[in-house]
Design an enzyme around this catalytic site. Sequence first.
Site, PDB file in Angstrom:
ATOM      1  N   HIS A 247      -9.324   0.806   4.766  1.00 20.63           N
ATOM      2  CA  HIS A 247      -8.162   1.142   5.547  1.00 20.63           C
ATOM      3  C   HIS A 247      -8.265   2.095   6.647  1.00 20.63           C
ATOM      4  O   HIS A 247      -9.241   2.932   6.762  1.00 20.63           O
ATOM      5  CB  HIS A 247      -7.126   1.839   4.558  1.00 20.63           C
TER       6      HIS A 247
ATOM      7  N   LYS B  87       0.179   4.225  -0.268  1.00 20.28           N
ATOM      8  CA  LYS B  87      -0.330   5.451   0.362  1.00 20.28           C
ATOM      9  C   LYS B  87      -0.146   6.606  -0.654  1.00 20.28           C
ATOM     10  O   LYS B  87      -0.095   6.663  -1.853  1.00 20.28           O
ATOM     11  CB  LYS B  87      -0.016   5.767   1.617  1.00 20.28           C
TER      12      LYS B  87
ATOM     13  N   GLU C 258      -5.214  -5.100  10.151  1.00 18.41           N
ATOM     14  CA  GLU C 258      -4.361  -4.128  10.570  1.00 18.41           C
ATOM     15  C   GLU C 258      -4.673  -3.282  11.783  1.00 18.41           C
ATOM     16  O   GLU C 258      -5.363  -2.373  11.808  1.00 18.41           O
ATOM     17  CB  GLU C 258      -4.193  -2.738   9.271  1.00 18.41           C
TER      18      GLU C 258
ATOM     19  N   GLY D 104       2.630   2.100  10.796  1.00 17.29           N
ATOM     20  CA  GLY D 104       3.638   3.176  10.611  1.00 17.29           C
ATOM     21  C   GLY D 104       4.361   3.556  11.977  1.00 17.29           C
ATOM     22  O   GLY D 104       4.903   4.760  11.959  1.00 17.29           O
TER      23      GLY D 104
ATOM     24  N   GLU E 293      -6.798   4.428   7.978  1.00 20.85           N
ATOM     25  CA  GLU E 293      -6.740   5.864   7.743  1.00 20.85           C
ATOM     26  C   GLU E 293      -7.764   6.587   7.125  1.00 20.85           C
ATOM     27  O   GLU E 293      -8.275   7.687   7.354  1.00 20.85           O
ATOM     28  CB  GLU E 293      -5.298   6.111   6.639  1.00 20.85           C
TER      29      GLU E 293
ATOM     30  N   SER F  16       3.681  -2.156  10.212  1.00 19.13           N
ATOM     31  CA  SER F  16       4.991  -2.381  10.437  1.00 19.13           C
ATOM     32  C   SER F  16       5.763  -3.584  10.045  1.00 19.13           C
ATOM     33  O   SER F  16       6.487  -4.219  10.691  1.00 19.13           O
ATOM     34  CB  SER F  16       5.374  -1.998  11.941  1.00 19.13           C
TER      35      SER F  16
ATOM     36  N   ASN G 264       0.745  -1.211   0.011  1.00 20.64           N
ATOM     37  CA  ASN G 264       0.056  -0.163   0.232  1.00 20.64           C
ATOM     38  C   ASN G 264       1.104   1.218  -0.111  1.00 20.64           C
ATOM     39  O   ASN G 264       1.329   1.517   1.039  1.00 20.64           O
ATOM     40  CB  ASN G 264      -0.953   0.147   1.376  1.00 20.64           C
TER      41      ASN G 264
HETATM   42  P1  13P Z   1       3.102   0.354   7.632  1.00 19.81           P
HETATM   43  O1  13P Z   1       3.707  -1.127   7.155  1.00 19.81           O
HETATM   44  O2  13P Z   1       3.837   1.403   7.373  1.00 19.81           O
HETATM   45  O3  13P Z   1       3.148   0.220   9.123  1.00 19.81           O
HETATM   46  O4  13P Z   1       1.775   0.547   7.066  1.00 19.81           O
HETATM   47  C1  13P Z   1       0.819  -0.625   7.091  1.00 19.81           C
HETATM   48  C2  13P Z   1      -0.329  -0.279   6.239  1.00 19.81           C
HETATM   49  O5  13P Z   1      -1.291   0.775   6.772  1.00 19.81           O
HETATM   50  C3  13P Z   1      -0.630  -0.793   5.118  1.00 19.81           C
HETATM   51  O6  13P Z   1      -1.970  -0.862   4.322  1.00 19.81           O
END
Ligand code: 13P
Length: 249
Positions: free
Chosen positions: A93, A11, A165, A171, A95, A211, A9
Site C-alpha cells: 500500500h 486502515k 491506487e 484520501g 502508505e 477516493s 481497507n
Molecule cells: P480512500 O478511498 O480513502 O481514498 O483510500 C483509498 C485507499 O488507500 C485504499 O487502500
Amino acid sequence: MRTPYVAGNWKMNLDRRAARDLAVAVREHAVSGVDVGLFPAMVHLDEVTRATAGSHVKVGGQNCSDEQEGAFTGEVSARMLKDIGATVALIGHSERRHVYGESDEFIARKVRKALEDGLEVMLCVGETIEERRDGRTEAVCKAQLISGLEGIDAAALARVSVAYEPVWAIGTGETASPEQAGAVHSYLRGVLSGAFGEDHAAAMRILYGGSVKPTNAAELMAVPDIDGALVGGASLRPELFLPIIDAAS
Ligand code: 13P
C-alpha cells in the site's frame, strides 16, 4: 470473465465493537457475483474473521511480515494471519511505501512469503502526483508491479490481485477519471501479459483505489479493465460501502 472484487481497507480506524458491527453489515449484504474483502486493523482481525465466518466475505491483513517467525518486534507473519482465519494480505500500500519507506524489494519478499504460506495477495501500485506530472506514471507502476511479482510462478499468480491506487487520489477526494484509471489498468494488464502470458493476465483482477465513492464507483468499474475497487474512507460507513458493492454487480 473476471469476478468483480470490492474490498475495504479500514486502515487505522474503528474500535473493536465498530469493526464487528461493520463486518456484520457487510456479511449480511451478500450480492451474488461480487467478491468482497475487508482489511481491518491487525487487532480487529480476530473479531472480524469470527463475525464473517462461513460467509462470502474474505478477510485480510493490511500488511504481513516477510519473515517466518522469531525476533521481529511488532511484525505479524502470514502464518499468524492464516491461523486466525484471514486469507489475504494487502501488500505494498502506498502508505507503507511512502510513510514507512518500504522498498520494492522488501514488498516483493512479503509477496513471496504470503503466497508461500498460502495466502492470497492484493498488491498495490501507484504513482505520486510528481511522478504523474513528470510523465512517469507507466514506468513507476510497471516497476512496482514487475518487482512485486518477481519470482512468482504462474500457479501462485492465480492468488494475486493488483490494486492501482494513484497516491494523489488517496484520501484526497480527487478521483482518477475513468479514462485516466482505465489507461493505467490496460497498460498494467499489458505488462502482466508480457511477463506471464495473455491467459494469466486476462484472469487477473486489477482493482482501482483512490477516493472511490457511491457516486463514482459505477462509472469506474464500467471500464473493461477495472475489475473492482479498493475503498478506504467510504468503506468505514455501510451506507457508502454497500452501494459500492452493488455498483460492482
Ligand atoms: P480512500 O478511498 O480513502 O481514498 O483510500 C483509498 C485507499 O488507500 C485504499 O487502500
